[in-house]
Design an enzyme around this catalytic site. Sequence first.
Site, short mmCIF file in Angstrom:
data_model
loop_
_atom_site.label_atom_id
_atom_site.label_comp_id
_atom_site.label_asym_id
_atom_site.label_seq_id
_atom_site.Cartn_x
_atom_site.Cartn_y
_atom_site.Cartn_z
N ARG A 52 0.89 -1.16 0.00
CA ARG A 52 0.19 0.08 0.09
C ARG A 52 0.87 1.35 0.17
NH1 ARG A 52 -4.82 -2.10 4.10
NH2 ARG A 52 -5.37 -3.83 3.18
N GLN A 108 -2.18 -10.13 6.10
CA GLN A 108 -3.08 -10.42 6.83
C GLN A 108 -3.57 -12.10 6.72
OE1 GLN A 108 -5.96 -6.29 6.12
NE2 GLN A 108 -6.40 -8.14 5.14
#
Length: 345
Positions: A111, A126
């Site tokens: 990101r 994640q």
Amino acid sequence: MSRLIKPEGYKAVLGKHQTEQGIKLIKDFFQQNLATELRLSRVTAPLFVQTGLGINDDLNGIERPVSFPIKDMGEARAEVVHSLAKWKRLTLADYEIQPGYGIYTDMNAIRADEELDNLHSLYVDQWDWEAVITENDRTRCYLESVVRRIYAAILRTEFLACETYPELEPFLPEEIHFIHAQDLLDRYPTMTAKEREDAICREFGAVFIEGIGCKLSNGEKHDGRAADYDDWSTIAEDGKTGLNGDILVWYPVLGHSIELSSMGIRVDRQALLRQLGLEEQEERKHLFFHQQLLAGRLPLSIGGGIGQSRLCMILLHKAHIGEIQASIWPEEMRKECEEVGMGLI
């Protein structure tokens, strides 16, 4: 840099070698518990998807994906995933997963627009999970039952970490508290959304905030959500809006709340059309993922992501996520962290 928290008197409880061992212990134990609690099978996930299919997660709709051309496909573009929210639902259909069962995977993302601080990195890892549900499961009650099962797995993992490393003291409460974003606003009407999160987590220790993405009485959203995965617009059985939310805990090392998971019951056909309209994104109906959903080819589902590095960070009592994962940090941040005992990998 202005967002860097430097806890006074901070000293890492575990050294680097113990930390690396602890990371493996937590990751191995938690994912097994999560899979058992929610009846999930492990699958292999992509690092990137093809641009233009509507499969990548838009997050808040402003973050730019890292993209690149594919030489052997006529320079067609691919983009590194932000998360796998929509890809997982396609996979449930492809694998013909039955109601009550699901999948999970390691999701690794980049990101590039993230503002770097103690909790936010360019690199995101994640456990992404998704499970098939029935129409009768699309309720607030069912959502909360799944949250309790996830939180139970977190508590068991904390117990293991503290048993393995007696220097660590458990701090998570036995129960997680549920509150809707509108009730949270009513409770703390003069605070910002982040201040409200801190206040409620300081009081209860662990909280699930519901209705993330719907507009509240002040005309604002508690936080942004894309229109095409979580259902944040359906009126639940208690009369409140939204079938999704965030798991947050109070983290005494930093003196702030920390979000560990964003999750929710996913949009059905009606919720997708409604939310695309509310967000003025009707043109997305023509993308591949959206066409599959509108045509009834995807199962109803619930799913979410649980931060791997964040969970390891709080259970190993670290002050910066860079003590858990290898990433790129501004040189000035590295220097400041080093000066106060936060040795970034």
